[in-house]
Each structure stands twice: as structure tokens, then as C-alpha cells.
Design a protein around this motif. Structure first.
Motif, PDB file in Angstrom:
ATOM      1  N   CYS A 112      66.738  87.941  68.815  1.00  0.00           N
ATOM      2  CA  CYS A 112      66.070  89.170  68.382  1.00  0.00           C
ATOM      3  C   CYS A 112      67.112  90.179  67.889  1.00  0.00           C
ATOM      4  CB  CYS A 112      65.265  89.772  69.528  1.00  0.00           C
ATOM      5  SG  CYS A 112      63.982  88.686  70.184  1.00  0.00           S
ATOM      6  N   PHE A 123      62.510  97.294  66.490  1.00  0.00           N
ATOM      7  CA  PHE A 123      62.660  95.853  66.283  1.00  0.00           C
ATOM      8  C   PHE A 123      62.794  95.568  64.791  1.00  0.00           C
ATOM      9  CE2 PHE A 123      60.478  91.738  65.436  1.00  0.00           C
ATOM     10  CZ  PHE A 123      61.396  90.902  66.061  1.00  0.00           C
ATOM     11  N   MET A 140      63.647  88.488  63.847  1.00  0.00           N
ATOM     12  CA  MET A 140      64.236  87.385  64.601  1.00  0.00           C
ATOM     13  C   MET A 140      65.020  86.482  63.668  1.00  0.00           C
ATOM     14  SD  MET A 140      61.266  86.227  67.315  1.00  0.00           S
ATOM     15  CE  MET A 140      62.377  85.480  68.506  1.00  0.00           C
ATOM     16  N   THR A 160      67.649  94.173  66.833  1.00  0.00           N
ATOM     17  CA  THR A 160      67.036  95.496  66.965  1.00  0.00           C
ATOM     18  C   THR A 160      68.076  96.587  66.702  1.00  0.00           C
ATOM     19  OG1 THR A 160      67.553  95.899  69.304  1.00  0.00           O
ATOM     20  CG2 THR A 160      65.622  94.527  68.839  1.00  0.00           C
ATOM     21  N   PRO A 214      55.569  90.542  64.728  1.00  0.00           N
ATOM     22  CA  PRO A 214      55.492  90.606  66.188  1.00  0.00           C
ATOM     23  C   PRO A 214      54.073  90.911  66.644  1.00  0.00           C
ATOM     24  CG  PRO A 214      56.431  92.630  65.327  1.00  0.00           C
ATOM     25  CD  PRO A 214      56.268  91.710  64.146  1.00  0.00           C
ATOM     26  N   LEU A 258      61.096  96.531  70.794  1.00  0.00           N
ATOM     27  CA  LEU A 258      60.960  95.222  71.428  1.00  0.00           C
ATOM     28  C   LEU A 258      60.883  95.376  72.941  1.00  0.00           C
ATOM     29  CD1 LEU A 258      61.043  92.092  70.840  1.00  0.00           C
ATOM     30  CD2 LEU A 258      63.454  92.231  71.528  1.00  0.00           C
ATOM     31  N   PRO A 317      65.054  88.230  76.530  1.00  0.00           N
ATOM     32  CA  PRO A 317      65.467  87.464  75.348  1.00  0.00           C
ATOM     33  C   PRO A 317      66.892  87.821  74.957  1.00  0.00           C
ATOM     34  CG  PRO A 317      64.162  89.332  74.665  1.00  0.00           C
ATOM     35  CD  PRO A 317      64.164  89.356  76.178  1.00  0.00           C
ATOM     36  N   ILE A 358      69.214  89.664  72.608  1.00  0.00           N
ATOM     37  CA  ILE A 358      69.043  90.812  71.714  1.00  0.00           C
ATOM     38  C   ILE A 358      70.416  91.235  71.196  1.00  0.00           C
ATOM     39  CG2 ILE A 358      68.172  93.170  71.493  1.00  0.00           C
ATOM     40  CD1 ILE A 358      66.425  92.603  73.970  1.00  0.00           C
ATOM     41  N   PRO A 418      57.923  87.575  69.246  1.00  0.00           N
ATOM     42  CA  PRO A 418      58.364  88.857  69.823  1.00  0.00           C
ATOM     43  C   PRO A 418      57.174  89.753  70.155  1.00  0.00           C
ATOM     44  CG  PRO A 418      58.715  88.844  67.451  1.00  0.00           C
ATOM     45  CD  PRO A 418      58.253  87.467  67.815  1.00  0.00           C
ATOM     46  N   VAL A 470      59.572  88.767  74.774  1.00  0.00           N
ATOM     47  CA  VAL A 470      59.081  87.672  73.930  1.00  0.00           C
ATOM     48  C   VAL A 470      58.192  86.774  74.771  1.00  0.00           C
ATOM     49  CG1 VAL A 470      61.097  87.681  72.394  1.00  0.00           C
ATOM     50  CG2 VAL A 470      61.070  86.165  74.379  1.00  0.00           C
ATOM     51  N   TYR A 489      69.942  98.023  73.314  1.00  0.00           N
ATOM     52  CA  TYR A 489      69.685  96.594  73.211  1.00  0.00           C
ATOM     53  C   TYR A 489      69.124  95.997  74.505  1.00  0.00           C
ATOM     54  CZ  TYR A 489      72.503  97.410  69.092  1.00  0.00           C
ATOM     55  OH  TYR A 489      72.988  97.914  67.898  1.00  0.00           O
ATOM     56  N   LEU A 519      67.235  87.560  58.769  1.00  0.00           N
ATOM     57  CA  LEU A 519      65.990  87.805  59.497  1.00  0.00           C
ATOM     58  C   LEU A 519      64.815  87.039  58.893  1.00  0.00           C
ATOM     59  CD1 LEU A 519      66.242  91.684  60.004  1.00  0.00           C
ATOM     60  CD2 LEU A 519      66.865  89.881  61.631  1.00  0.00           C
TER      61      LEU A 519
END
Length: 446
Positions: free
Chosen positions: A319, A332, A335, A321, A360, A391, A289, A291, A383, A394, A325, A354
Motif C-alpha cells: 500500500c 491512500f 497499491m 499512502t 478501495p 487507509l 499491511p 505501507i 484496501p 486491508v 504510515y 500504482l
């Protein structure tokens, strides 16, 4: 019917219309049968109708061919096309064949085939009139090409060498504009050996995209025909979750050999995914994904989404985090959905946007529960985190659809209701709809 010479490669993708001007489908190939002395006779067209189904349209049903479109009588049997013995597909099976000149001047490769109507137009009698061929190049320069020529069927003879595969270069060029799913369907319609030949000549990236759209049986069959080095290159180009699904179908010894030959980073992702059961979020997820950190801006996020090689489902959200990464990431945070980014200025920090309401799932969450979450909250992706809330990937909507649909969905004709509706539409075109008691209603009847 207009008596026009038509080159078959140019027919690929041409739209087919009925007499009322309604679109029926697109031409995918021309079907011919060989004769003892005369040139092969055209028996019909292979047409792709809505639903990605290939059907046969007899050449006698074609009233006009040319100017990038084909007109038919509208009487089309919607039963799936099945090739019979003695029938040859021009694009799929003739282009790329070697021929030898009868005068002894050498050999050439067929690059295109011209068909032409002969006899009264009412009979719709079409046959191969000319071949466009290319002789071998005489220079060692990589930019050099062999001389081309137009020849009649009687001036050459087909040349086949035992154990020598037919070139698929022209077929690949003809279908170069097809999406991976459509090209996969095209290959699945070919005779099995021809499918392997064409797949073997596709570039690594293109073959990887096509394999992702094929049933597992055909994936394994094609990968088995490739050498280990080539197979590993193709797997490197595949999405990690698709590569993991494919390797899981191979004997464990060969699967491990291919993983050893893959790029270490790609192989690590695949090995990681293979540790999860296929009916869990971990087995469905992708590990690639987008990130970013909480300090990344809307402008930076939109730039990442614009990447050409990014799947649409992965571009629907970003995403956020803590470092590192790369999965498994730092903690996490949440998103940020693409639509929300569009509502804020380019300098806005993604950490402030966010979606805190999106929880998740864990890697052990069942596929059924993931499906329920995506459906309940109208999500494109969800996620996946580990026990430390890091994370790991996804799950996207296409991953779930692949899991939920039957194994043969790519070749499935649809529900009985869909077939019934198709039959009714066909009957409406012909003006003949069966009624109870065996009666019919149509033009001129009450």
C-alpha cells in the motif's frame, strides 16, 4: 511383517503406503490398550489421510513397519477416527507421564516408547516392549539434564498425582515441525483436558498461531484456562483481526481486562477493529499491511515482502499512502502488486507503479460485496479506507474465506460428493464395486 523394535516418537509423520506403492497418509499416533499384567498391546495407528482427516488403521493391516515408512494391505476404513474407552494414544497421552521405579530408586518421565512384535508375524501382535525415560536432573545448571535409561514395562509403574497435569514437552517436541493448522487439528483430536495441557505449554507465539486456526469455541476454552497475564501475551502475538474476533467472544468484562494488559499499540488496533460489525470490511480487515511512501523503491518494497513473519496474502501487494504510515494513514494513493515490482529495476519508485484501476472499499462495505470484488478481479487483497480516504487496513482472501466457510469447516469432512469419491477409491483398491441388483464386480468376475 518385519519383527522390528520401533520407537513411536520416530513414527510421527512417517508415510503410509498401500501394497501398490500409493501414498495413503501419514502416521500421527499409535493406539494401545492396557492389560492386567502384560505390557499394553498395540491395536493400531492413527493416520492422517488427504483432507486432514484422522482414520484408524488396525495393526493387523500393517505388513511392514520401519525405514521411515509403513506398508499396509490397503484395506482402510476412511471413517473419521473416534477414540474408544480404554484406548490410549502413545504420543498424545503417554509421552510426558511420570513413572516410578519398582525398586524404589525414584521416578522418571517417559520420553519415548518402543513397540515390538511378539508371536507369529501372521498375527500382527505388537506390544510395548520398552520405555525410554529420563530421571530428574541433579544439578541446578540450566544446561543440565537428568540421566536416561531404557526400562521394561514391568520395571516401572505409572505415577499420577491428583491435580498434577501431565507434561506436554515431549508431545510438543514430536510435533514441532507441524504447520499451525496441522497442529491445531492435532490438538482438536486430543481428549479435551489433554488439549488444554498441551496448549498451556506451547510458547506464546506458537499458541497464538494455533489459536488462529481453531474454532471459536475451542479458542475461548483455551484462553479461559490461561491466566490474564499469559492470555494477554498470547493475544499480543495474534493478528489484530483474529485477536478482535476472539475477544468479541469473551464476556465484556474479561475482554476489557485483557485489552488493558496487552501492549498499548496492539490493544489500540484490536479496539479499533471491535468498533466495526463482523460482516463488514472493517470487521474482516487486518490493520497491519505493508505501507510505504510513493518515494520508496522497488528494492525497498521487495525487502519488506521478504519478512519471515509476513503472511503470504499480505505480501502480495504493498500500500502506498501519504504520511503518516500507520493506520489510519495519510491519503491512500494506491497499491503495487508484487508481480509488477518484479518487472521493474530496483531503483524504480513505487509511486509510478500504482494499480490505478483498483478502487478501495470503505470500512462499512458488506462482506458479501468484498467477496464479490476479490472474486471478480482475481485479487488476493483489497484496501479499506475511511470517509477521508485514509487507509485503515486491508481485507485478504483468507479473511473472506474464514467468513464464508461454515463455522465447523475445520472439522468438516467435506461434501457428499467428496465422500462418495473416497468410497469409490477405497472400493477400487479392494477390487469390489457394488453394481445394481446387489452384484459385485472384482478380480476374477466378469
Amino acid at each position: 511383517m518385519s519383527a522390528t523394535r520401533v520407537f513411536v516418537a520416530r513414527l510421527a509423520g512417517c508415510t503410509v503406503f498401500d501394497p501398490a506403492g500409493d501414498r495413503v497418509g501419514k502416521v500421527r499416533d499409535v493406539l494401545v490398550v492396557y492389560r492386567k499384567s502384560d505390557p499394553p498391546r498395540v491395536v493400531g495407528l492413527i493416520v492422517e489421510i488427504p483432507g486432514k482427516r484422522r482414520v484408524f488403521v488396525s495393526i493387523g493391516r500393517v505388513t511392514s513397519m520401519g525405514s521411515g515408512q509403513i506398508i499396509t494391505t490397503g484395506l482402510i476404513n476412511v471413517r473419521r477416527f473416534e477414540q474408544r474407552g480404554g484406548e490410549v494414544r502413545v504420543i498424545a497421552e503417554m509421552l510426558g507421564r511420570k513413572v516410578a521405579f519398582n525398586d524404589g530408586s525414584g521416578e522418571a518421565t517417559v520420553e519415548d516408547v518402543a513397540i515390538e512384535q511378539s508371536g507369529p508375524s501372521s498375527q500382527g501382535d505388537w506390544a510395548i516392549s520398552q520405555l525410554f525415560v529420563r530421571r530428574p536432573k541433579t544439578s541446578a545448571s540450566p544446561f543440565a539434564k537428568g540421566a536416561t535409561a531404557f526400562v521394561t514395562w514391568g520395571e516401572v509403574r505409572e505415577k499420577s498425582t491428583v491435580g498434577q497435569a501431565q507434561s506436554a514437552e515431549q508431545l510438543i517436541a514430536t510435533y514441532s515441525d507441524l504447520k499451525p493448522a496441522d497442529l491445531a487439528n492435532t490438538l482438536l483430536d486430543l481428549p479435551r483436558e489433554r488439549m488444554f495441557e498441551v496448549a498451556g505449554e506451547l510458547p506464546d507465539g506458537r499458541l497464538a498461531d494455533v489459536l488462529e486456526e481453531m474454532p471459536e469455541t475451542e479458542q475461548v476454552g483455551i484462553l479461559t484456562r490461561l491466566g490474564d497475564a499469559r492470555a494477554a501475551e498470547v493475544l499480543d502475538h495474534m493478528q489484530p483481526d483474529d485477536a478482535a474476533d476472539l475477544i468479541a467472544q469473551l464476556p465484556s468484562e474479561r475482554g476489557e481486562q485483557l485489552l488493558d494488559l496487552m501492549e498499548p499499540e496492539e490493544a489500540d488496533d484490536v479496539r479499533f477493529l471491535l468498533t466495526y460489525a463482523p460482516d463488514t470490511a472493517g470487521g474482516l480487515m487486518t490493520t497491519e499491511p505493508i505501507i510505504v511512501s510513493a518515494d520508496a523503491t522497488v528494492a525497498e518494497g521487495l525487502a519488506l515482502i521478504r519478512r519471515h513473519d509476513l503472511a503470504p496474502a499480505l505480501g502480495a501487494a504493498i500500500c502506498v499512502t501519504l504520511p503518516p504510515y500507520e493506520p489510519p494513514t495519510g491519503r491512500f494513493l494506491g497499491m503495487v502488486h508484487f508481480q509488477r515490482m518484479l518487472r521493474y529495476p530496483p531503483h524504480e519508485r513505487l509511486g509510478t507503479l500504482l494499480d490505478l484501476g483498483l478502487e478501495p472499499v470503505t470500512a462499512e462495505t458488506s462482506a458479501a460485496e468484498v467477496s464479490r470484488i476479490l472474486a471478480s478481479y482475481d485479487l488476493v487483497s483489497v484496501p479499506v479506507v475511511d470517509e477521508n480516504h485514509r487507509l485503515v487496513g486491508v481485507v485478504t482472501i483468507d479473511d473472506v474465506l474464514d467468513y464464508l466457510l461454515p463455522d465447523d469447516w475445520r472439522s468438516h469432512d467435506g461434501t457428499e460428493e467428496a465422500r462418495r469419491r473416497a468410497a469409490v477409491r477405497s472400493e477400487l483398491r479392494t477390487g469390489s464395486i457394488p453394481l445394481p441388483g446387489g452384484k459385485e464386480t472384482g478380480h476374477g468376475q466378469g
